[in-house]
Design an enzyme around this catalytic site. Sequence first.
Site, PDB file in Angstrom:
ATOM      1  N   VAL B 105       0.820  -1.212   0.000  1.00  0.00           N
ATOM      2  CA  VAL B 105       0.000   0.000   0.000  1.00  0.00           C
ATOM      3  C   VAL B 105       0.855   1.264   0.000  1.00  0.00           C
ATOM      4  O   VAL B 105       0.339   2.366  -0.027  1.00  0.00           O
ATOM      5  CB  VAL B 105      -0.980   0.043   1.203  1.00  0.00           C
ATOM      6  CG1 VAL B 105      -2.102  -0.946   0.988  1.00  0.00           C
ATOM      7  CG2 VAL B 105      -0.253  -0.219   2.504  1.00  0.00           C
ATOM      8  N   SER B 106       2.173   1.087   0.008  1.00  0.00           N
ATOM      9  CA  SER B 106       3.063   2.238   0.093  1.00  0.00           C
ATOM     10  C   SER B 106       3.144   3.009  -1.229  1.00  0.00           C
ATOM     11  O   SER B 106       2.966   2.440  -2.298  1.00  0.00           O
ATOM     12  CB  SER B 106       4.457   1.749   0.470  1.00  0.00           C
ATOM     13  OG  SER B 106       5.401   2.716   0.148  1.00  0.00           O
ATOM     14  N   CYS B 107       3.406   4.326  -1.122  1.00  0.00           N
ATOM     15  CA  CYS B 107       3.612   5.150  -2.316  1.00  0.00           C
ATOM     16  C   CYS B 107       5.095   5.309  -2.616  1.00  0.00           C
ATOM     17  O   CYS B 107       5.471   5.999  -3.554  1.00  0.00           O
ATOM     18  CB  CYS B 107       3.012   6.539  -2.131  1.00  0.00           C
ATOM     19  SG  CYS B 107       1.240   6.519  -2.138  1.00  0.00           S
ATOM     20  N   ILE B 108       5.941   4.760  -1.782  1.00  0.00           N
ATOM     21  CA  ILE B 108       7.375   4.923  -2.030  1.00  0.00           C
ATOM     22  C   ILE B 108       8.127   3.586  -1.997  1.00  0.00           C
ATOM     23  O   ILE B 108       7.654   2.614  -1.474  1.00  0.00           O
ATOM     24  CB  ILE B 108       8.037   5.881  -1.010  1.00  0.00           C
ATOM     25  CG1 ILE B 108       7.470   5.638   0.367  1.00  0.00           C
ATOM     26  CG2 ILE B 108       7.879   7.318  -1.436  1.00  0.00           C
ATOM     27  CD1 ILE B 108       8.308   6.091   1.474  1.00  0.00           C
TER      28      ILE B 108
END
Lengths: 161, 108
Positions: B105-108
């Site tokens: 779910v991370s954006c990075i």
Amino acid sequence: MSTSNPRKLKKMMIILSKATLENVYACFILANGARMEGIESEIFFTFFGLEAIQKERLKDLHVATVGNPSMHIPTLIGGLPGMESLATKMMKNKIEKLDIPPIDEFLEILTASGTKLWACKLAMDMFDLTKEKLIEDVDGVLTVGDFYDRAEGDGTHVIFI
Amino acid sequence: MNPMTTLEKNYAGQCVMCNEEGYLTQLDQWTQEIGAEIAAEEEIEMTEKHWEVISFLQEQCRKEVPLTIRRVGKSGVVSIKEFYQLFPNGPLKKASRIAGIPKPVSCI
């Protein structure tokens, strides 16, 4: 089923014209996020955006406390000595907790992930900058025309920050 | 826990639960044979190095550590550059799917 369904969005071309921390992070997260999705990404650093790829400047980017209504700090107070450093320090702490890398490490991650980093020729001339002042990972110095040439092709989007 | 519909899928002769995006919903159902079939769907030819990365991701998932590209790069297992070479076009998502762990779910 596969995660490699054909996408319409193929390439993100991001123009970074500002050097305030929040803008630089927005740009880097968008560029890196594109690579994580298998989308190509390139960043064109122009005007103050060039600070983010200057060896001697990139570690010293700040949050703007003046002229930034979203900070909810009255302009006069935002302008007091130390306010900008304080706000910057607070933001950097928060960023670290979210496992978002500092600017120098983020640039390394972008390069490793295949994001292209371009410096704007006109802005380089305007600030009397030479390539030696930029980090080595910069892929080159381009004119606006060169940048647009690279933006050709279906599914390419250009964003200005 | 999972708001999405789960579907039954057959991999390597076994019936496993997947969500609509094709991610296994129960890591304990995972076997390397299942991982290899998912990898084939993703058009990835698995090598020993690929499996090393997969083990690392599963280990992190069991420890409930949220995964980011940065954390993979600091794992000592692969560099970020290698990670992109091993699993082209969306390394964290593809590797997670092969590993039988939830979509990151991370954006990075």
